[in-house]
Scaffold this active site. Structure first.
Site, PDB file in Angstrom:
ATOM      1  CD  GLU A 114      26.311 -25.087 -28.534  1.00 54.65           C
ATOM      2  OE1 GLU A 114      26.161 -26.065 -29.271  1.00 54.65           O
ATOM      3  OE2 GLU A 114      25.675 -24.922 -27.460  1.00 54.65           O
ATOM      4  CB  CYS A 115      25.615 -18.215 -27.620  1.00 59.29           C
ATOM      5  SG  CYS A 115      24.698 -16.653 -27.482  1.00 59.29           S
ATOM      6  CB  ALA A 116      28.305 -17.220 -23.629  1.00 58.86           C
ATOM      7  CG  MET A 118      31.492 -16.867 -31.657  1.00 61.68           C
ATOM      8  SD  MET A 118      30.353 -16.924 -33.058  1.00 61.68           S
ATOM      9  CE  MET A 118      29.046 -15.845 -32.476  1.00 61.68           C
ATOM     10  CB  SER A 204      27.685 -20.719 -34.679  1.00 62.93           C
ATOM     11  OG  SER A 204      26.761 -21.549 -34.003  1.00 62.93           O
TER      12      SER A 204
END
Length: 593
Positions: A114-116, A118, A204
């Site tokens: 998630e975020c970081a 990814m 994502s």
């Protein structure tokens, strides 16, 4: 407190992850779910780990900044949010962990990012190589993305089933290109695909609170139970990436402590070690030999201190002889309880390692390849109380303007300029060794230019108050009698013209090397040092070794990836052998100078 005590008792039971639908601990061994933590990965909901534990998993945290391997027996990965852009240099430098992580994901270990997380799986983040699992690259931008969108799953993936929706939290200043896998995106948000997905991966920008979707935890737990631990070899994931067969360098367990001398084996052509290949002057050998007559007494550095002071027009209270630059870095690391020490990278890793060993959390300021790795003083945080920068810098060969280094100096801050290779630059332009500036310390080394790596001889010059503090922290008799003799000899009037002759000789050899690199099609950074940073393509380091040529791998320097090698300047006849070998290795896409 009075209002709180007046509240009636709650009529609800506390939330229990074991009560959620689909959450049931299965019989048998508990699969290990490795969860990224530490300073770079600070954001995740605690309920995520509670749900995974209730689903029969063993949650084990690891720190991508420190740990060089995934937790033993890892069968699932959860890479949450955080600020990897702040630590991109250190994340990129931990190649051992990145390699194992890449192998694990490609081999099918179920992974949620998630975020970081990814960004960590991307090919690069602000030009620093990350795990290389996702065929995408990320950059920091000025624009903040902040939203709470409803995302819909376009198909079945590791976490989702087609048509499922979830509300998520998105907060980032990076941009991924491309932002989604066209064939299998993780989500559709506002009609647009977002993220990357497969049967074993879900990545994502969206942060999801799994207490609202407990089946996500159950699916990750089920996938982990069905997955054996990752195999050690790299296995391509055809729906996300394609790899070329290549020779890959072995990972380094501790990148900050990797040095070029370990790259050289018996019979190999040495282009890895930055020691002048010429003979030492007769007067230097004589001084070293005669010093052995005095080793029956404790060493006295006072004569060396006086000689160094004369050479640079400084007072003896502004000079401290050291056992090489390594001792100076250790003294600086222990001088104060630094609140925010900064090391400008890519550069020699010894000061960073010394600071971490002394218990400090280091902030890296990374110079970009686009700028020729030249320092932007405005990139250094205002609250930094220690700044360490090389000039010229190892391994980039960048020579920073003295005016930019002066801009770093301010009250309450110590600025350390490592001029270990300044004596190899004809005329020593941009040197600060003779300037009296409050809070400035300049380091010098005699090891490389005078071909005496076995004699740990160096010194620091600067602010008398800082020098006194460093002297108090030093170990008695740390500088040996031969090292004292070398300092006196190499700062004498006799040494000055010889030092300049050597510098001009190296200058000519480097020009020949850079011309050969252009002809071979190898990209490189124009250098002012006795080495050149070459972008020869990933695998070039190992392939050169297979031909008996030792170059310094550069992926252990924060901010550089395996496509870079550092090449020591050598006489033309040796250089020709290197450039001939490189001509057959450089990919068509390698950048030119």
């Amino acid at each position: 407190m009075e209002l709180a005590r007046s509240a009636p008792a709650l009529d609800a039971r506390p939330w229990d992850p074991a009560d959620e639908p689909g959450i049931a601990a299965a019989d048998g061994p508990r699969p290990v779910i490795a969860v990224a933590g530490g300073r770079a990965f600070t954001f995740r909901y605690p309920e995520t780990e509670e749900l995974l534990t209730a689903a029969g998993c063993e949650v084990v945290a690891f720190d991508p900044l420190v740990d060089t391997a995934l937790p033993t027996g890892t069968r699932g990965l959860y890479l949450g949010g955080g600020f990897p852009e702040v630590y991109a240099g250190r994340l990129a430098a931990n190649r051992a962990l990145l390699t194992e992580l890449r192998d694990a994901v490609r081999s099918g270990v179920p992974t949620v990012a998630e975020c970081a997380g990814m960004l960590y799986l991307a090919g690069s983040l602000d030009d620093r190589a990350m795990a290389g699992v996702l065929p995408a690259h990320a950059r920091m931008t000025e624009r903040l993305t902040l939203r709470y969108p409803v995302a819909t799953a376009p198909g079945d993936t590791l976490l989702t089933r087609a048509g499922e929706s979830a509300t998520g939290h998105e907060f980032h200043r990076t941009r991924m290109s491309p932002g989604a896998c066209a064939e299998r995106p993780a989500w559709v948000v506002d009609g647009a695909p977002e993220g990357f997905a497969s049967d074993t991966l879900h990545a994502s920008y969206l942060h999801l609170h799994w207490a609202g979707r407990p089946r996500f935890a159950a699916r990750l737990a089920d996938a982990a139970r069905a997955t054996p631990p990752p195999a050690p070899a790299s296995v391509p994931a055809p729906d996300l990436v394609s790899l070329k067969a290549e020779v890959v360098a072995e990972p380094v367990a501790d990148p900050l402590r990797h040095h070029g001398d370990v790259e050289v084996g018996e019979g190999m052509l040495d282009l890895a070690v930055n020691v002048h290949p010429g003979r030492r002057p007769v007067w230097l050998d004589r001084a070293l030999t005669e010093s052995l007559r005095e080793i029956d007494a404790y060493p006295d550095p006072a004569p060396a201190r006086a000689a160094i002071a004369r050479r640079h027009g400084r007072g003896v209270d502004e000079v401290l002889p050291t056992a090489g630059a390594a001792e100076a870095f250790t003294l600086i690391a222990r001088l104060r309880p630094w609140r925010r020490p900064v090391v400008v990278h890519p550069q020699f890793t010894e000061p960073h390692a010394a600071l971490e060993q002394a218990g400090h959390a280091v902030t890296s300021v990374l110079c970009s390849a686009e700028s020729g790795f030249v320092l932007d003083p405005d990139a250094v945080p205002d609250d930094a109380d220690l700044v360490v920068v090389g000039n010229p810098t190892n391994p980039t060969g960048a020579l920073h303007p003295a005016r930019d280094l002066r801009r770093l100096c301010r009250p309450g801050r110590l600025v350390v300029v490592d001029e270990a290779f300044m004596d190899a630059v004809p005329g020593e332009p941009e040197s600060l060794v003779e300037e009296r500036i409050e809070g400035l310390v300049v380091l010098r080394s005699l090891t490389k230019h005078w071909s005496i790596p076995g004699i740990r001889a160096g010194y620091l010059v600067g602010d008398s108050e800082a020098v006194r503090g460093l002297e108090r922290a030093s170990t008695p008799w740390s500088v040996s009698t031969p090292a004292i003799a070398a300092m006196i000899a190499c700062t004498s009037e006799e040494a000055v013209p010889e030092a300049e002759r050597r510098a001009r000789e190296l200058d000519g050899w480097r020009s020949h090397l850079e011309a050969g690199l252009r002809e071979a099609g190898a990209g490189f950074v124009p250098s002012r040092a006795p080495f050149v940073l070459v972008r020869a393509g990933e695998g070039a380091h190992a392939r050169l070794r297979a031909q008996g040529i030792a170059a310094r791998r550069a992926d252990t320097f924060p901010g550089l990836d395996p496509s870079w090698i550092r090449v020591a300047v050598r006489p033309p006849e040796i250089t020709r052998r290197l450039t001939a070998a490189l001509a057959g290795l450089v990919p068509d896409t390698a950048p030119s100078a």
